[in-house]
Design a protein around this motif. Structure first.
Motif, PDB file in Angstrom:
ATOM      1  N   MET A   1       0.848  -1.201   0.000  1.00  0.00           N
ATOM      2  CA  MET A   1       0.000   0.000   0.000  1.00  0.00           C
ATOM      3  C   MET A   1       0.877   1.242   0.000  1.00  0.00           C
ATOM      4  N   ASN A   2       0.680   2.157  -0.984  1.00  0.00           N
ATOM      5  CA  ASN A   2       1.468   3.383  -0.999  1.00  0.00           C
ATOM      6  C   ASN A   2       0.675   4.514  -0.366  1.00  0.00           C
ATOM      7  N   SER A   3       1.251   5.702  -0.356  1.00  0.00           N
ATOM      8  CA  SER A   3       0.646   6.814   0.362  1.00  0.00           C
ATOM      9  C   SER A   3      -0.636   7.302  -0.296  1.00  0.00           C
ATOM     10  N   LYS A   4      -0.869   6.934  -1.556  1.00  0.00           N
ATOM     11  CA  LYS A   4      -2.043   7.413  -2.264  1.00  0.00           C
ATOM     12  C   LYS A   4      -3.188   6.404  -2.277  1.00  0.00           C
ATOM     13  N   THR A   5      -2.963   5.240  -1.720  1.00  0.00           N
ATOM     14  CA  THR A   5      -4.021   4.236  -1.681  1.00  0.00           C
ATOM     15  C   THR A   5      -4.156   3.677  -0.273  1.00  0.00           C
ATOM     16  N   ASN A   6      -5.312   3.085  -0.013  1.00  0.00           N
ATOM     17  CA  ASN A   6      -5.531   2.424   1.271  1.00  0.00           C
ATOM     18  C   ASN A   6      -5.555   0.910   1.061  1.00  0.00           C
ATOM     19  N   ARG A   7      -5.965   0.167   2.067  1.00  0.00           N
ATOM     20  CA  ARG A   7      -5.913  -1.301   2.014  1.00  0.00           C
ATOM     21  C   ARG A   7      -6.763  -1.898   0.896  1.00  0.00           C
ATOM     22  N   LEU A   8      -7.768  -1.165   0.456  1.00  0.00           N
ATOM     23  CA  LEU A   8      -8.674  -1.715  -0.546  1.00  0.00           C
ATOM     24  C   LEU A   8      -8.012  -1.897  -1.901  1.00  0.00           C
ATOM     25  N   ALA A   9      -6.863  -1.291  -2.100  1.00  0.00           N
ATOM     26  CA  ALA A   9      -6.146  -1.464  -3.372  1.00  0.00           C
ATOM     27  C   ALA A   9      -5.724  -2.910  -3.581  1.00  0.00           C
ATOM     28  N   ARG A  10      -5.621  -3.666  -2.495  1.00  0.00           N
ATOM     29  CA  ARG A  10      -5.197  -5.067  -2.608  1.00  0.00           C
ATOM     30  C   ARG A  10      -6.361  -6.019  -2.814  1.00  0.00           C
ATOM     31  N   GLU A  11      -7.593  -5.512  -2.803  1.00  0.00           N
ATOM     32  CA  GLU A  11      -8.772  -6.363  -2.881  1.00  0.00           C
ATOM     33  C   GLU A  11      -9.125  -6.725  -4.320  1.00  0.00           C
ATOM     34  N   SER A  12      -9.881  -7.796  -4.461  1.00  0.00           N
ATOM     35  CA  SER A  12     -10.304  -8.257  -5.786  1.00  0.00           C
ATOM     36  C   SER A  12     -11.527  -7.504  -6.289  1.00  0.00           C
ATOM     37  N   SER A  13     -12.404  -7.093  -5.390  1.00  0.00           N
ATOM     38  CA  SER A  13     -13.669  -6.472  -5.768  1.00  0.00           C
ATOM     39  C   SER A  13     -13.484  -5.139  -6.486  1.00  0.00           C
ATOM     40  N   PRO A  14     -14.075  -4.958  -7.673  1.00  0.00           N
ATOM     41  CA  PRO A  14     -14.020  -3.648  -8.341  1.00  0.00           C
ATOM     42  C   PRO A  14     -14.625  -2.543  -7.482  1.00  0.00           C
ATOM     43  N   TYR A  15     -15.662  -2.853  -6.721  1.00  0.00           N
ATOM     44  CA  TYR A  15     -16.275  -1.837  -5.867  1.00  0.00           C
ATOM     45  C   TYR A  15     -15.315  -1.378  -4.783  1.00  0.00           C
ATOM     46  N   LEU A  16     -14.645  -2.312  -4.121  1.00  0.00           N
ATOM     47  CA  LEU A  16     -13.693  -1.922  -3.084  1.00  0.00           C
ATOM     48  C   LEU A  16     -12.541  -1.129  -3.689  1.00  0.00           C
ATOM     49  N   ARG A  17     -12.103  -1.529  -4.865  1.00  0.00           N
ATOM     50  CA  ARG A  17     -11.010  -0.789  -5.517  1.00  0.00           C
ATOM     51  C   ARG A  17     -11.419   0.634  -5.868  1.00  0.00           C
ATOM     52  N   GLN A  18     -12.710   0.848  -6.149  1.00  0.00           N
ATOM     53  CA  GLN A  18     -13.176   2.211  -6.426  1.00  0.00           C
ATOM     54  C   GLN A  18     -12.901   3.142  -5.247  1.00  0.00           C
ATOM     55  N   HIS A  19     -12.801   2.561  -4.045  1.00  0.00           N
ATOM     56  CA  HIS A  19     -12.591   3.359  -2.834  1.00  0.00           C
ATOM     57  C   HIS A  19     -11.140   3.307  -2.343  1.00  0.00           C
ATOM     58  N   SER A  20     -10.261   2.751  -3.156  1.00  0.00           N
ATOM     59  CA  SER A  20      -8.876   2.563  -2.705  1.00  0.00           C
ATOM     60  C   SER A  20      -8.080   3.862  -2.650  1.00  0.00           C
ATOM     61  N   THR A  21      -8.567   4.908  -3.313  1.00  0.00           N
ATOM     62  CA  THR A  21      -7.870   6.204  -3.263  1.00  0.00           C
ATOM     63  C   THR A  21      -8.571   7.192  -2.339  1.00  0.00           C
ATOM     64  N   ASN A  22      -9.625   6.754  -1.659  1.00  0.00           N
ATOM     65  CA  ASN A  22     -10.256   7.629  -0.661  1.00  0.00           C
ATOM     66  C   ASN A  22      -9.260   7.979   0.438  1.00  0.00           C
ATOM     67  N   PRO A  23      -9.373   9.162   1.026  1.00  0.00           N
ATOM     68  CA  PRO A  23      -8.561   9.457   2.218  1.00  0.00           C
ATOM     69  C   PRO A  23      -9.017   8.683   3.455  1.00  0.00           C
ATOM     70  N   VAL A  24     -10.172   8.054   3.375  1.00  0.00           N
ATOM     71  CA  VAL A  24     -10.632   7.189   4.474  1.00  0.00           C
ATOM     72  C   VAL A  24      -9.710   5.974   4.540  1.00  0.00           C
ATOM     73  N   ASP A  25      -9.304   5.619   5.748  1.00  0.00           N
ATOM     74  CA  ASP A  25      -8.390   4.493   5.965  1.00  0.00           C
ATOM     75  C   ASP A  25      -9.195   3.196   6.041  1.00  0.00           C
ATOM     76  N   TRP A  26      -9.782   2.812   4.893  1.00  0.00           N
ATOM     77  CA  TRP A  26     -10.689   1.673   4.860  1.00  0.00           C
ATOM     78  C   TRP A  26      -9.987   0.350   5.153  1.00  0.00           C
ATOM     79  N   TYR A  27     -10.706  -0.524   5.842  1.00  0.00           N
ATOM     80  CA  TYR A  27     -10.364  -1.941   5.947  1.00  0.00           C
ATOM     81  C   TYR A  27     -11.383  -2.718   5.124  1.00  0.00           C
ATOM     82  N   PRO A  28     -11.005  -3.830   4.536  1.00  0.00           N
ATOM     83  CA  PRO A  28     -12.020  -4.768   4.060  1.00  0.00           C
ATOM     84  C   PRO A  28     -12.611  -5.496   5.266  1.00  0.00           C
TER      85      PRO A  28
END
Length: 674
Positions: A1-28
């Motif tokens: 995970m880099n500074s511009k993405t959160n944990r969702l960048a590693r997920e398979s779901s297209p929906y979760l990936r849509q939120h991978s650049t949010n400033p929210v520190d999302w967990y799956p």
């Protein structure tokens, strides 16, 4: 995970990936998230949505991309994102909570809960700014934080009590009388919109489960009112803007009562279930327009939702270029510029442009009007539509949710198999077999159980009830289209696993999640037939079907127990469980037809046509030939002694475990069935 993405960048779901650049520190949804919640003693903020959800996009853009709101979430909560299509079990439980707390639900679904996954707040879309008596998102977060800090013990107690109440909701177990079929029909008759078709006011949903039920009741009771409701609805939908007149397929629902202005997302389950309905109506009425709608929808599925190796994707978004429906909208000027004034005037004799209220440029949705089309005009109209479709394809298309789900592919396999069986559609049969091969190759575990999701080469998430019930239905229909016993045997395997892993031996009915796979506070039972039938409804259908095929009375008993376990619910609101009632009808007075042929196949086509060309919803068909005889005798032992008579293909018609004398004249078979 880099500074511009959160944990969702590693997920398979297209929906979760849509939120991978949010400033929210999302967990799956994960144990890690709840460990952090316990460790930091912070509540969990759960947001559930899906890739093609318009209001999910709105809330994301307004709030989850806002730095101030992200800071509130990151500082005072453990934020968790869930794709409802990947984790329908999580969605089902917390949607049940939302409905219990608020009387309604929807997406995006917003839940705030304790570290033990026990909810104490539930809502749907929350506006960034205060509106219509609803507080702003940031004010809500600060208020919840204050309550958590100062009344934590009270909140925990209330949350535990809520979960306990949901866990102990009464089962409503009671026998289901056949009179409920008449109750359901009467209620639907009263709900019907006789002007526009469909049931109830806007927004209007297609409700394929209801239409299938009515088709079955019409055939059983020969009531003209039932057929009127069906034809009115199907014809109105096919004319309306909910149907894509250029590209084929149906949008999610209509925002108005006349089927004119759709909510523009396109979902695989809608396409498949509506293909089923239109094909059944075509078979029942002979109306070729219904077949054309089904054909067009199948073409859309193949063109837009088809994985190169055979599975079908989830669906397409409502939005493009940040605007809902823009890809599908036209103005008179755009059409005239594209095809010339003369062709435009001709085209707009047959299609109206229904403007969206929010559009100042008179962009609108195409709707087919009542103007009659001659054969010559039809040819020209098709050429113009093809040209407009080609021009439209140059626009920026709505995004594709490229997940492949086992349950929804089960629907697709069923629909395509029916197209082959009813219409002789070779293309549809190829696609059905490819989809079945894809699911069985990529979405089946080594131990025979199913995975729920496939995306970009990654299969995962253990299957839910719907995966087993819907795929078994698809394989049953594929057997009826091909008579290849491997599909029938596999359907039986999945139904047996379904019974083992999901059936509630104490109360009856099926849980949504398997007995050994559950990380939510409560195993729910989904019964309501919404946009598509519930897993319990399709399970009833599958079990009755297999009882008639195999003679195994255990399947019939499980169907009856499942019906009675929800008997109280069915009695209170029969139309809400229309497909379960369709399953009930399959358990009553079903005809089992076994056609036996030899290598010469004399008279085979004529005998098959009797069953396939007529609308016989309570007729099950088996074919015994030299290739299938051994396997079929193992599955259905009573077929062992069934042989060809007088050198011609022979039919045996069985009802309530007794069979008529064999016939080899198609007219005699027709007399037995019609």
């Amino acid at each position: 995970m880099n500074s511009k993405t959160n944990r969702l960048a590693r997920e398979s779901s297209p929906y979760l990936r849509q939120h991978s650049t949010n400033p929210v520190d999302w967990y799956p949804w994960s144990e890690e998230a709840f460990e952090q919640s316990r460790k930091k003693n912070l509540p969990v903020f759960l947001s559930i949505g899906y890739s093609t959800c318009h209001w999910c996009h709105v809330m994301a853009e307004e709030s989850f991309e806002d730095a101030q709101i992200a800071n509130l979430l990151n500082s005072n909560f453990i934020p968790v994102k869930v794709d409802r299509e990947e984790r329908p079990d999580v969605d089902e439980f917390y949607m049940e909570v939302c409905q219990a707390m608020n009387g309604s639900g929807g997406w995006p679904l917003t839940i705030i809960m304790t570290p033990e996954k026990k909810p104490f707040f539930a809502a749907t879309y929350i506006p960034k700014e205060a509106a219509r008596g609803q507080m702003s998102f940031s004010d809500l977060l600060m208020q919840v934080t204050n309550i958590w800090d100062n009344k934590r013990d009270e909140i925990r107690q209330q949350a535990s009590q809520l979960v306990s109440e949901i866990n102990n909701m009464p089962a409503g177990k009671e026998p289901v009388a056949l009179s409920i079929l008449e109750d359901a029909f009467s209620a639907l008759f009263g709900m019907f919109d006789w002007r526009n078709g469909g049931f109830g006011p806007a927004p209007k949903f297609p409700s394929p489960s209801i239409l299938i039920f009515l088709l079955n009741r019409w055939k059983t009771d020969e009531r003209p009112q039932a057929l009127t409701m069906i034809e009115n609805t199907l014809s109105s939908m096919a004319r309306g803007g909910i149907f894509d007149h250029l590209g084929g397929g149906f949008h999610r629902y209509s925002t108005d009562a006349s089927w004119n202005i759709p909510h523009f997302e396109k979902m695989l389950y809608d396409q498949a279930m509506l293909v089923v309905v239109y094909l059944m109506a075509y078979q029942a009425t002979g109306n070729v327009h219904y077949r054309a709608v089904a054909d067009s929808t199948i073409s859309y599925m193949g063109a837009a939702l088809h994985h190169p190796e055979g599975g079908f994707y989830c669906g397409e978004d409502a939005d493009s270029e940040g605007q809902e429906g823009l890809f599908y909208l036209w103005s008179r000027g755009q059409i005239e510029e594209s095809i010339g004034k003369e062709n435009s005037n001709f085209f707009l004799q047959f299609y109206d442009i229904i403007p969206l209220e929010s559009e100042s440029e008179k962009l609108g949705v195409l709707r087919r009007n009542e103007y009659d089309i001659s054969d010559t005009s039809d040819i020209k109209l098709k050429e113009i539509k093809a040209h407009l479709s080609s021009l439209r394809s140059q626009r920026i298309r709505p995004s594709l949710d490229s997940k492949i789900l086992t349950d929804w592919n089960g629907f697709a396999i069923a629909a395509l198999s029916m197209a082959s069986r009813i219409c002789g559609d070779i293309y549809a049969l190829e696609k059905a077999k490819e989809a079945a091969s894809f699911v069985l190759s990529y979405m089946r575990r080594d131990d025979g159980r199913l995975y729920h999701r496939f995306h970009e080469g990654n299969s995962g998430i253990d299957g839910f009830l719907d995966d087993y019930a819907f795929l078994a239905w698809g394989l049953i229909e594929l057997y009826e289209a091909t008579f290849e016993t491997k599909y029938l045997e596999t359907a039986i395997e999945f139904v047996d696993i379904m019974v083992e892993m999901f059936y509630d031996a104490e109360q009856g009915g099926f849980f949504f999640s398997a007995s050994d796979v559950s990380d939510i506070p409560h195993r729910t039972k989904k019964v309501f037939d919404g946009p598509y039938p519930s897993g319990n409804s399709v399970a009833v259908y599958d079990l009755f079907w297999l009882f008639h095929i195999t003679g195994n009375a255990g399947y019939r008993e499980l169907s009856r127990e499942t019906l009675s376990s929800f008997g109280g619910m069915l009695k209170r609101s029969p139309p809400a469980y229309s497909y379960m009632l369709t399953g009930l009808m399959l358990g009553v007075e079903t005809n089992l037809v076994v056609i036996v042929t030899d290598s010469d196949k004399i008279g085979l086509k004529e005998m098959l046509d009797v069953v396939r060309k007529n609308y016989l919803p309570k007729t099950i068909l088996l074919l015994k030939n030299p290739e299938s005889a051994r396997d079929l005798s193992r599955i259905a032992p009573y077929t062992f002694d069934m042989d060809v008579k007088e050198g011609r293909t022979t039919a045996y018609v069985c009802k309530e475990q007794s069979c008529t004398p064999p016939v080899n004249d198609p007219r005699e078979l027709e007399n037995l069935l019609l």
